[in-house]
Design a protein around this motif. Structure first.
Motif, PDB file in Angstrom:
ATOM      1  N   VAL A   1       0.856  -1.183   0.000  1.00 42.01           N
ATOM      2  CA  VAL A   1       0.000   0.000   0.000  1.00 42.01           C
ATOM      3  C   VAL A   1       0.891   1.231   0.000  1.00 42.01           C
ATOM      4  O   VAL A   1       1.923   1.270   0.670  1.00 42.01           O
ATOM      5  CB  VAL A   1      -0.926   0.009   1.236  1.00 42.01           C
ATOM      6  N   LYS A   2       0.499   2.242  -0.768  1.00 50.98           N
ATOM      7  CA  LYS A   2       1.125   3.567  -0.704  1.00 50.98           C
ATOM      8  C   LYS A   2       0.073   4.545  -0.174  1.00 50.98           C
ATOM      9  O   LYS A   2      -1.079   4.511  -0.608  1.00 50.98           O
ATOM     10  CB  LYS A   2       1.607   4.017  -2.091  1.00 50.98           C
ATOM     11  N   GLU A   3       0.496   5.407   0.743  1.00 45.29           N
ATOM     12  CA  GLU A   3      -0.456   6.326   1.369  1.00 45.29           C
ATOM     13  C   GLU A   3       0.089   7.742   1.369  1.00 45.29           C
ATOM     14  O   GLU A   3       1.232   7.986   1.766  1.00 45.29           O
ATOM     15  CB  GLU A   3      -0.759   5.891   2.802  1.00 45.29           C
ATOM     16  N   GLY A   4      -0.725   8.688   0.876  1.00 44.69           N
ATOM     17  CA  GLY A   4      -0.343  10.093   0.883  1.00 44.69           C
ATOM     18  C   GLY A   4      -0.343  10.653   2.294  1.00 44.69           C
ATOM     19  O   GLY A   4      -1.224  10.330   3.087  1.00 44.69           O
TER      20      GLY A   4
ATOM     21  N   ARG B   1      -5.251   9.756   0.638  1.00 46.93           N
ATOM     22  CA  ARG B   1      -5.378   8.854  -0.505  1.00 46.93           C
ATOM     23  C   ARG B   1      -4.476   7.631  -0.319  1.00 46.93           C
ATOM     24  O   ARG B   1      -3.386   7.732   0.237  1.00 46.93           O
ATOM     25  CB  ARG B   1      -5.010   9.583  -1.790  1.00 46.93           C
ATOM     26  N   LYS B   2      -4.985   6.512  -0.822  1.00 46.72           N
ATOM     27  CA  LYS B   2      -4.215   5.277  -0.745  1.00 46.72           C
ATOM     28  C   LYS B   2      -4.220   4.582  -2.100  1.00 46.72           C
ATOM     29  O   LYS B   2      -5.177   4.716  -2.875  1.00 46.72           O
ATOM     30  CB  LYS B   2      -4.810   4.326   0.300  1.00 46.72           C
ATOM     31  N   ALA B   3      -3.159   3.840  -2.345  1.00 52.02           N
ATOM     32  CA  ALA B   3      -3.069   2.990  -3.536  1.00 52.02           C
ATOM     33  C   ALA B   3      -2.661   1.597  -3.091  1.00 52.02           C
ATOM     34  O   ALA B   3      -1.797   1.449  -2.223  1.00 52.02           O
ATOM     35  CB  ALA B   3      -2.055   3.552  -4.534  1.00 52.02           C
ATOM     36  N   LEU B   4      -3.298   0.592  -3.668  1.00 48.61           N
ATOM     37  CA  LEU B   4      -2.933  -0.803  -3.425  1.00 48.61           C
ATOM     38  C   LEU B   4      -2.272  -1.332  -4.688  1.00 48.61           C
ATOM     39  O   LEU B   4      -2.887  -1.338  -5.755  1.00 48.61           O
ATOM     40  CB  LEU B   4      -4.164  -1.637  -3.077  1.00 48.61           C
ATOM     41  N   VAL B   5      -1.018  -1.748  -4.564  1.00 42.33           N
ATOM     42  CA  VAL B   5      -0.262  -2.270  -5.702  1.00 42.33           C
ATOM     43  C   VAL B   5      -0.245  -3.788  -5.612  1.00 42.33           C
ATOM     44  O   VAL B   5       0.207  -4.353  -4.604  1.00 42.33           O
ATOM     45  CB  VAL B   5       1.173  -1.710  -5.711  1.00 42.33           C
ATOM     46  N   LEU B   6      -0.752  -4.424  -6.645  1.00 43.85           N
ATOM     47  CA  LEU B   6      -0.809  -5.886  -6.720  1.00 43.85           C
ATOM     48  C   LEU B   6       0.027  -6.351  -7.898  1.00 43.85           C
ATOM     49  O   LEU B   6      -0.247  -6.001  -9.046  1.00 43.85           O
ATOM     50  CB  LEU B   6      -2.249  -6.357  -6.922  1.00 43.85           C
ATOM     51  N   LEU B   7       1.049  -7.150  -7.628  1.00 39.52           N
ATOM     52  CA  LEU B   7       1.937  -7.635  -8.683  1.00 39.52           C
ATOM     53  C   LEU B   7       2.068  -9.149  -8.566  1.00 39.52           C
ATOM     54  O   LEU B   7       2.482  -9.668  -7.522  1.00 39.52           O
ATOM     55  CB  LEU B   7       3.323  -6.995  -8.554  1.00 39.52           C
TER      56      LEU B   7
ATOM     57  N   THR C   1     -11.134   2.030  -7.026  1.00 35.42           N
ATOM     58  CA  THR C   1     -11.002   2.373  -8.437  1.00 35.42           C
ATOM     59  C   THR C   1      -9.755   1.727  -9.004  1.00 35.42           C
ATOM     60  O   THR C   1      -8.667   1.852  -8.422  1.00 35.42           O
ATOM     61  CB  THR C   1     -10.895   3.907  -8.618  1.00 35.42           C
ATOM     62  N   LEU C   2      -9.897   1.041 -10.111  1.00 42.79           N
ATOM     63  CA  LEU C   2      -8.738   0.472 -10.794  1.00 42.79           C
ATOM     64  C   LEU C   2      -8.034   1.599 -11.543  1.00 42.79           C
ATOM     65  O   LEU C   2      -8.559   2.134 -12.510  1.00 42.79           O
ATOM     66  CB  LEU C   2      -9.174  -0.630 -11.766  1.00 42.79           C
ATOM     67  N   LEU C   3      -6.856   1.953 -11.089  1.00 44.08           N
ATOM     68  CA  LEU C   3      -6.112   3.047 -11.707  1.00 44.08           C
ATOM     69  C   LEU C   3      -5.426   2.603 -12.985  1.00 44.08           C
ATOM     70  O   LEU C   3      -5.441   3.301 -14.001  1.00 44.08           O
ATOM     71  CB  LEU C   3      -5.075   3.592 -10.716  1.00 44.08           C
ATOM     72  N   ILE C   4      -4.823   1.399 -12.966  1.00 43.30           N
ATOM     73  CA  ILE C   4      -4.124   0.896 -14.143  1.00 43.30           C
ATOM     74  C   ILE C   4      -3.900  -0.597 -14.007  1.00 43.30           C
ATOM     75  O   ILE C   4      -3.795  -1.124 -12.892  1.00 43.30           O
ATOM     76  CB  ILE C   4      -2.766   1.621 -14.346  1.00 43.30           C
TER      77      ILE C   4
ATOM     78  N   GLY D   1      -0.064  -7.021 -13.236  1.00 38.33           N
ATOM     79  CA  GLY D   1       0.032  -6.023 -12.190  1.00 38.33           C
ATOM     80  C   GLY D   1      -1.152  -5.079 -12.256  1.00 38.33           C
ATOM     81  O   GLY D   1      -1.664  -4.772 -13.334  1.00 38.33           O
ATOM     82  N   ARG D   2      -1.617  -4.632 -11.092  1.00 38.34           N
ATOM     83  CA  ARG D   2      -2.722  -3.664 -11.026  1.00 38.34           C
ATOM     84  C   ARG D   2      -2.457  -2.678  -9.899  1.00 38.34           C
ATOM     85  O   ARG D   2      -1.794  -2.999  -8.913  1.00 38.34           O
ATOM     86  CB  ARG D   2      -4.059  -4.349 -10.732  1.00 38.34           C
ATOM     87  N   VAL D   3      -3.027  -1.497 -10.041  1.00 34.48           N
ATOM     88  CA  VAL D   3      -3.034  -0.516  -8.953  1.00 34.48           C
ATOM     89  C   VAL D   3      -4.477  -0.073  -8.743  1.00 34.48           C
ATOM     90  O   VAL D   3      -5.142   0.387  -9.684  1.00 34.48           O
ATOM     91  CB  VAL D   3      -2.158   0.710  -9.265  1.00 34.48           C
ATOM     92  N   TYR D   4      -4.961  -0.241  -7.527  1.00 35.33           N
ATOM     93  CA  TYR D   4      -6.280   0.258  -7.117  1.00 35.33           C
ATOM     94  C   TYR D   4      -6.088   1.452  -6.189  1.00 35.33           C
ATOM     95  O   TYR D   4      -5.119   1.506  -5.417  1.00 35.33           O
ATOM     96  CB  TYR D   4      -7.058  -0.825  -6.366  1.00 35.33           C
TER      97      TYR D   4
END
Length: 609
Positions: A531-534, A539-545, A574-577, A599-602
């Motif tokens: 997880v990345k958190e501002g 805001r947070k991002a979940l990185v799945l690889l 939200t699926l970012l990429i 890989g995905r980032v939500y």
């Protein structure tokens, strides 16, 4: 030009330009990037011709590997004149044009600063070795011989060099040994001598900064201060005359004094020129922090090598005896260097390729098929671009360049280090060691990163003219479409993906460049999840690889995307990429299944238009 700076305890040096934190830095290895005159050797005009390509990719800073006058025994890391350009690369006028051309595109240019050693053909060393009374004698490190019990002459210490063999070479003229941590053609400068240090600052740094260069990647930055009592190293390889001895020259007693002096006398006066240090053999955060703490006023950031050295057998005798490792080990190194920034005034680098290592997709990805190559190259891109720190890319990484074919023989390997280790294995007479060394070179050798850049489908891949003989063999069996021209036409190619992701990295810089890192599933040997958190936005991002060839199910790991991101019941993640191509995405609305090398980032917000 002087700018007074002070540290405010929170934001670093007030008045200090920190564009480099958000920058994308791109390393150009000029011999292999683009040849403009058809002599088979890349050059500075060739780099200039492709600056628009780099700008369109999303590059902010170009790092140009050594292009100085040199005998080229170590591809320019053996410099004989710091103020001249090696003729095959071009001229000073060409370099000046490169500086101005970068600046016209709002890009910056940094050079390699190689000042642990010079070439043995440098005028300083020629003077130093001319006599024991020469004024520059003490600009290098000279010691008398020792003698064993049988009266045989032996070196002053038992230290082993990085390129195999001893760190000492006998000079018949003055009948003493000189020190060289690398090749015998690369004598070490004596940083203990203040006149030598001042000459370094003047001739190798101020000269280029005055011409408009924006800073330096500083080679071997923690090796300038050696132990001056010169003891023997402990015996860790019984029966070998030369022993690993990095503790004798890495992070030595005066190293921080020397770097602070360099910063104060040169880098700060030139508008705080950018400084990126190569910091080897320094695996602990407590060791690294003094170099990059803003309060210490030393370096802006460093390259730490624990992760990129995975698979090597160590820095010395066994370096190219490949050691397999689990994904969890790679993830642990990444987590260490992502979290060490927390609560400090330090900064860090993000990288997985450079001129001294095998290609990332061949080491950390999967080249077993075209699909796995493309997917894993994109997964590596997503991994790198979502980590906190300044992102460094190496030429060809953005198109997924791969290692040379396994069937190529040792005759295609040009690097002095590769040849030194291979010849040492041959000299051992041990067939098993020879075979294992060759296997290791096929994965790890520095040569892989130095193959000519692949621009198009033509003979010589557009690196040089079709009639030319490239200085190093062009890859002739890479995957279809592994060149710039093919990938330019395909928005879903590896190149297209890099362009998209680099824009997202800057768009959400608070989250992806500066965000706090939280490692999930650290023991999982297939998934890399974090997880990345501002810091301010929430805001947070979940990185799945998925770092495997098999489909992986998140539900079996009891991992909920929405739950991990802290979404409210009425809110969806939200699926970012995603790394998948459009045609591979049916069912992607369900986040539980990850395809091989997907890989995905939500994120926990709706993407901005």
């Amino acid at each position: 030009m002087n700018h007074r700076l002070h540290h405010d305890g929170k934001n670093g040096w007030v008045g200090k330009t920190q564009y480099w934190k958000d920058a994308v830095v791109y390393q150009v290895y000029p011999a292999s990037f683009k040849d403009s005159n058809g002599d088979g050797w890349g050059d500075i005009p060739g780099v200039i011709s492709e600056l628009d390509y780099l700008r369109d990719l999303g590059v902010d800073v170009v790092w140009l590997s050594p292009m100085f006058e040199s005998p080229q025994k170590d591809m320019g890391y053996d410099i004989s004149d710091y103020q001249a350009v090696y003729s095959r690369y071009g001229s000073l006028a060409d370099l000046d044009k490169l500086i101005s051309s970068c600046h016209e595109r709002n890009m910056k240019l940094i050079l390699d600063l190689v000042v642990n050693h010079t070439s043995d053909e440098h005028p300083w060393f020629k003077e130093s070795r001319s006599s024991k009374t020469n004024p520059k004698r003490d600009w290098y490190i000279w010691k008398p011989a020792r003698y064993d019990s049988d009266g045989n002459r032996i070196p002053p210490t038992n230290w082993r060099s990085y390129f195999a063999g001893p760190t000492w070479t006998w000079d018949d003229n003055t009948e003493e040994y000189y020190l060289h941590l690398y090749g015998s053609f690369q004598p070490d400068l004596n940083w203990e001598n203040p006149s030598c240090r001042e000459a370094i600052y003047q001739d190798t740094m101020r000269f280029w900064l005055a011409r408009g260069v924006d800073g330096f990647r500083i080679d071997t930055v923690n090796k300038y201060s050696k132990r001056t009592d010169f003891p023997d190293a402990p015996i860790t390889f019984p029966g070998e005359p030369n022993q690993p001895a990095a503790e004798m020259w890495c992070n030595g007693p005066r190293i921080h004094e020397f770097i602070r002096e360099m910063q104060a006398k040169v880098l700060t006066p030139y508008n705080h020129a950018l400084s990126v240090g190569e910091l080897s053999n320094t695996p602990l955060p407590s060791q690294v922090l003094p170099y990059v703490s803003a309060a210490n006023r030393e370096l802006d950031m460093v390259f730490e090598f624990s992760m990129i050295r995975l698979g090597t057998g160590g820095a010395f005798q066994d370096k190219y005896l490949y050691q397999p490792y689990p994904l969890s080990q790679l993830k642990a190194h990444v987590a260490t260097w992502q979290t060490f920034l927390e609560g400090t005034d330090a900064w860090h680098t993000v990288f997985c390729e450079n001129h001294d290592n095998g290609r990332a997709v061949s080491r950390f990805g999967d080249t077993s098929s075209h699909q796995n190559w493309e997917r894993s190259a994109k997964a590596i891109c997503l991994w790198q671009a979502t980590l906190t720190g300044t992102l460094f890319l190496y030429q060809g990484q953005e198109i997924g360049m791969v290692n040379m074919p396994r069937e190529w023989g040792i005759q295609e390997y040009k690097d002095c280090e590769s040849m030194g280790f291979y010849q040492e294995a041959v000299a051992s007479g041990d067939p098993d060691r020879i075979s294992k060394t060759m296997d290791g070179l096929r994965i790890l050798a520095r040569d892989h990163a130095r193959l000519p850049f692949q621009w198009d489908d033509s003979t010589n891949a557009g690196f040089t003219s079709e009639r030319a003989v490239p200085w190093m063999r062009v890859h002739d069996s890479a995957f279809e479409g592994l060149n710039v021209n093919r990938q330019r036409e395909d928005e879903e190619s590896v190149l297209g993906f890099y362009k998209t992701v680099l824009k997202l990295r800057k768009k959400y810089g608070e989250l992806l460049i500066h965000g706090a890192f939280r490692h999930l599933l650290p023991e999982d040997e297939a998934l890399f999840v974090y997880v990345k958190e501002g810091a301010e936005s929430g805001r947070k991002a979940l990185v799945l690889l998925n770092f495997s060839r098999e489909e992986q199910d998140l539900s079996t790991r009891q991992l909920s995307v929405a739950g991990t991101l802290g979404c409210e019941e009425s809110q969806e993640a939200t699926l970012l990429i995603t790394t998948l191509r459009e045609g591979e995405r049916p069912g992607i609305e369900s986040p539980e299944q990850l395809k091989p090398w997907e890989g995905r980032v939500y994120v926990n917000f709706v993407e901005e238009a």
